[in-house]
Enzyme design. Structure first.
Site, mmCIF file in Angstrom:
data_model
loop_
_atom_site.group_PDB
_atom_site.id
_atom_site.type_symbol
_atom_site.label_atom_id
_atom_site.label_comp_id
_atom_site.label_asym_id
_atom_site.label_seq_id
_atom_site.Cartn_x
_atom_site.Cartn_y
_atom_site.Cartn_z
ATOM 1 N N TYR A 42 -40.464 -12.493 -33.042
ATOM 2 C CA TYR A 42 -39.567 -11.694 -32.200
ATOM 3 C C TYR A 42 -38.744 -10.738 -33.062
ATOM 4 O O TYR A 42 -38.604 -9.550 -32.742
ATOM 5 C CB TYR A 42 -38.643 -12.615 -31.400
ATOM 6 C CG TYR A 42 -37.613 -11.872 -30.575
ATOM 7 C CD1 TYR A 42 -37.917 -11.403 -29.303
ATOM 8 C CD2 TYR A 42 -36.333 -11.626 -31.076
ATOM 9 C CE1 TYR A 42 -36.985 -10.712 -28.545
ATOM 10 C CE2 TYR A 42 -35.391 -10.923 -30.331
ATOM 11 C CZ TYR A 42 -35.725 -10.477 -29.062
ATOM 12 O OH TYR A 42 -34.798 -9.780 -28.336
ATOM 13 N N LYS A 124 -25.493 -20.327 -38.691
ATOM 14 C CA LYS A 124 -25.867 -19.749 -37.400
ATOM 15 C C LYS A 124 -26.603 -20.833 -36.624
ATOM 16 O O LYS A 124 -27.797 -21.050 -36.794
ATOM 17 C CB LYS A 124 -26.764 -18.522 -37.583
ATOM 18 C CG LYS A 124 -27.131 -17.830 -36.270
ATOM 19 C CD LYS A 124 -28.001 -16.606 -36.519
ATOM 20 C CE LYS A 124 -28.336 -15.917 -35.203
ATOM 21 N NZ LYS A 124 -29.162 -16.780 -34.324
ATOM 22 N N ARG A 145 -24.239 -16.421 -21.800
ATOM 23 C CA ARG A 145 -24.232 -15.017 -22.215
ATOM 24 C C ARG A 145 -24.919 -14.117 -21.203
ATOM 25 O O ARG A 145 -24.455 -13.034 -20.890
ATOM 26 C CB ARG A 145 -24.924 -14.855 -23.576
ATOM 27 C CG ARG A 145 -25.132 -13.392 -23.962
ATOM 28 C CD ARG A 145 -25.894 -13.272 -25.276
ATOM 29 N NE ARG A 145 -25.002 -13.492 -26.398
ATOM 30 C CZ ARG A 145 -25.422 -13.776 -27.626
ATOM 31 N NH1 ARG A 145 -26.708 -13.924 -27.848
ATOM 32 N NH2 ARG A 145 -24.570 -13.925 -28.616
ATOM 33 N N GLU A 180 -21.509 -22.030 -29.306
ATOM 34 C CA GLU A 180 -22.865 -22.447 -28.959
ATOM 35 C C GLU A 180 -22.864 -23.857 -28.386
ATOM 36 O O GLU A 180 -22.272 -24.771 -28.969
ATOM 37 C CB GLU A 180 -23.769 -22.427 -30.200
ATOM 38 C CG GLU A 180 -23.945 -21.068 -30.842
ATOM 39 C CD GLU A 180 -24.785 -20.120 -30.007
ATOM 40 O OE1 GLU A 180 -25.859 -20.537 -29.535
ATOM 41 O OE2 GLU A 180 -24.362 -18.964 -29.836
ATOM 42 N N LYS A 296 -18.971 -12.305 -41.202
ATOM 43 C CA LYS A 296 -18.044 -11.466 -40.437
ATOM 44 C C LYS A 296 -16.978 -10.913 -41.376
ATOM 45 O O LYS A 296 -16.490 -11.644 -42.249
ATOM 46 C CB LYS A 296 -17.374 -12.271 -39.310
ATOM 47 C CG LYS A 296 -18.351 -12.774 -38.255
ATOM 48 C CD LYS A 296 -17.661 -13.637 -37.208
ATOM 49 C CE LYS A 296 -18.669 -14.169 -36.196
ATOM 50 N NZ LYS A 296 -18.040 -15.087 -35.212
ATOM 51 N N CYS A 436 -64.825 -28.287 -13.655
ATOM 52 C CA CYS A 436 -64.081 -28.749 -14.828
ATOM 53 C C CYS A 436 -62.719 -29.284 -14.398
ATOM 54 O O CYS A 436 -61.911 -28.554 -13.824
ATOM 55 C CB CYS A 436 -63.890 -27.609 -15.824
ATOM 56 S SG CYS A 436 -63.027 -28.126 -17.332
#
Length: 679
Positions: A42, A124, A145, A180, A296, A436
């Protein structure tokens, strides 16, 4: 092909495909909690999109992934708007990219070269993003979110998570804590063990388990799942928490919300990278899954000045870990048969830990991949969890050892029918089709679907029920269900009226349209248009069967207009299998499909090809195709030099563009209606 080697047209086409692919993967990950590709794959798509947009800024699309965050929620949970957007973070995969991040902060703020840029670094965590809104110390709202602007209201579910306090003291009047929701590795393993024992859903990884548990309609289900929470930031606040990122997080921790004990303020870039390395080293021993480190900017006044660009803040960065690898032994290769007949090899491994997760199975993709790696049972292999989702073999360490090569099966392990790969394809598929067991449910669903036999009242739930009872095995058994009428009446959801209505709907399909009957058989590459072309040519299913099993079958089939060698080969493969012929003969004897009767008339459009694209507003696509066929035309699915007319509704895309390139006539839906009326 690099960006520099792409033409503008190629870049535009690739950006269009990337936008669609990334949007699909966003929905799978954020909305369905069921990713189709690895995180690494991704990320590669997102990076390719960003590189193309940088090279061709005038081609940036309105639906570009760079302008979007997550996926709009579509579940039954109530939607709620975020007071401040829940942003994502840009990714880095090397120290050089982190160095450029710090340099970009310096440039934006016009800092001197020797001005220190302190940054915080923390794990993270791989969970589901959640925002907790406290007003006057009381938890009043919890939201996922979603697409960053609108999420789902999960307040009732979040109240069951012990890590999250219902009330806090000393906080600002309004405080949104963001973090999270996750499931620990140990809790995840225990949950899957309970699910397996109870015959429930087995989750792919802790992130999926956490997301699926939090987004339940029934909070009691969430309460039974061991969810945790870790705070990493904040949204709306009625007054500042602190002057520094670290102190603000310590303040949130003082309210009773968990914060990572690996959160650290780093005064230099080297210190931040050293902390990244330390976290990566500790990764396997952490109680939860992580996939990188978040940096950050340490000063909150600098964060305010930096702001954000697109969907990401300029003051934050996610430094991802490389895919983790391990060595183990390939103990067996099993073959799984999918619902479409595809034979997928699965490697059974000597269990090995990879990034804190025990891996015992690995996908081997297909026959060609096994040959490429030279895999045999007993080989020592190197595996990786690509993006920590899908384990795969990346190297065979003992391919030079003398050992018998692996023989990929040429018969289906489920039904013993032949298994073949069509010309030009890598996938090997079972030709058992109608008999099948691995394909049974999907075949039956397709046979009764609206575009095929259209048997009202016989949906997936009923099919699964009847298969489980032993009443349905092949399509012909649908026409024998009347023998089970008395047993069916009184079962949950079935009464005399509903049973008789279903049986009448089945009876009404005897002597039905042979083209729709043929389409319902689910023969590979035989769609509704091709089925009609075949019935126009042969008249009956029996005549088609005779042609497909005779000498020179593929040549005779290929000669039919609209039927090429690929379809001809698929038909020959289907009718070559004795099991299919027997099952079809049984079905023909009961269903007795009619001979084909053309409803077309001789018009100026007879023999011509028409393509419908975009959204048709006054009729369905099926109705439009039927109109074309009544004019003697053929409704096709793609535009080519042989296309005579493209009917385009709103939202028409690549097909309309192709028509313009080829100089094919284009008509609006209103113009098409006029053509039909005048013909």
């Amino acid at each position: 092909m690099t960006e520099g080697a792409l033409t503008e047209a190629q870049a535009a086409n690739r950006l269009m495909r990337l936008a669609k692919d990334i949007a699909r993967h966003d929905r799978a990950y954020h909305d369905r909690d069921s990713p189709e590709i690895s995180d690494a794959d991704y990320d590669a798509l997102v990076r390719e999109n960003a590189a193309l947009e940088a090279a061709f800024p005038h081609l940036v699309r309105p639906d570009s992934p760079s302008r979007r965050l997550g996926a709009a929620p579509t579940s039954s949970l109530a939607k709620v708007a975020h007071a401040k957007p829940m942003l994502s973070l840009d990714n880095a995969f090397s120290a050089a990219e982190v160095e450029e991040f710090v340099a970009s902060v310096r440039r934006f703020l016009s800092l001197a070269a020797d001005e220190p840029v302190a940054i915080t670094a923390e794990p993270k965590i791989d969970g589901l993003s959640c925002s907790l809104r406290y007003e006057n110390g009381a938890l009043v709202l919890a939201a996922t979110r979603g697409d960053g602007t609108v999420g789902e209201d999960v307040t009732a579910n979040v109240r069951t998570i012990s890590d999250i306090p219902q009330a806090i003291r000393g906080a600002p009047a309004v405080l949104e804590v963001r973090g999270e929701v996750y499931m620990s590795k140990a809790d995840f393993a225990a949950l899957n063990q309970r699910q397996e024992t109870a015959g429930g859903k087995i989750f792919a990884n802790p992130r999926n388990a956490a997301a699926g548990s939090l987004r339940q309609k029934d909070p009691s289900v969430t309460a039974a799942r061991p969810l945790r929470f870790l705070a990493h930031g904040w949204g709306e606040v009625s007054e500042p928490l602190a002057m520094l990122q670290l102190l603000a997080m310590k303040k949130i921790e003082s309210f009773g919300l968990p914060v990572s004990d690996l959160l650290k303020r780093c005064e230099t870039l080297d210190e931040a990278l050293a902390h990244y390395a330390a976290i990566e080293h500790a990764r396997a021993d952490l109680p939860y899954d992580i996939d990188g480190v978040v940096y950050k900017v340490g000063r909150l006044d600098w964060q305010e000045r930096l702001g954000e660009v697109g969907r990401a803040p300029r003051w934050g960065l996610a430094h991802k870990f490389p895919a983790e690898r391990a060595e183990t032994t390939l103990e067996a290769i099993d073959i799984q048969v999918g619902r479409t007949g595809k034979l997928t090899p699965v490697g059974r491994l000597q269990p090995v830990g990879v990034g804190g997760v025990i891996v015992a199975n690995v996908t081997l993709h297909n026959r060609d991949e096994i040959a490429r790696l030279g895999l045999r049972v007993g080989d020592r292999v190197r595996i990786q969890r690509a993006g920590d989702v899908i384990p795969q073999v990346v190297e065979n360490l003992t391919r030079d050892e003398r050992r018998e090569p692996y023989a990929f099966p040429d018969h289906c392990p489920e039904c013993q029918s032949e298994a073949v790969a069509a010309e030009g394809e890598v996938d090997v598929r079972c030709t058992g089709g109608l008999i099948c067991p691995a394909q049974r449910i999907e075949r039956l669903k397709h046979f009764v679907s609206r575009g095929a036999m259209d048997i009202d009242g016989l949906g997936e739930k009923s099919i699964v029920e009847f298969v489980g009872l032993g009443w349905l095995d092949a399509p012909a058994d649908i026409f024998r269900l009347k023998a089970h009428r008395d047993e069916q009446v009184g079962r949950e959801g079935w009464k005399d009226v509903s049973v008789d209505k279903l049986l009448a709907a089945i009876e009404a399909r005897k002597g039905f349209d042979p083209a729709r009957f043929l389409f319902g058989l689910g023969i590979r590459h035989v769609g509704s248009v091709t089925a009609r072309d075949l019935m126009k040519a042969f008249g009956t299913v029996e005549a088609l069967q005779a042609a497909a099993t005779g000498d020179g079958a593929e040549a005779e089939l290929s000669a039919v207009e609209g039927v090429g060698p690929v379809v001809a080969e698929a038909l020959a493969d289907f009718f070559h299998e004795p099991h299919n012929r027997d099952a079809l003969d049984d079905l023909l004897a009961l269903a007795k499909p009619a001979a084909f009767v053309s409803t077309s008339r001789k018009t100026e459009w007879t023999g011509k090809t028409i393509v419908f694209t975009g959204t048709l507003e006054t009729m369905s696509r099926d109705e439009a195709k039927a109109q074309a066929e009544r004019l003697g035309a053929r409704a096709a699915g793609s535009v080519s030099a042989k296309t005579d007319l493209v009917v385009a509704g709103p939202g028409a895309g690549s097909k309309l563009k192709k028509a313009a390139e080829l100089g094919v006539r284009v008509a609006s839906e209103a113009e098409w209606a006029a053509i039909v009326a005048e013909a």
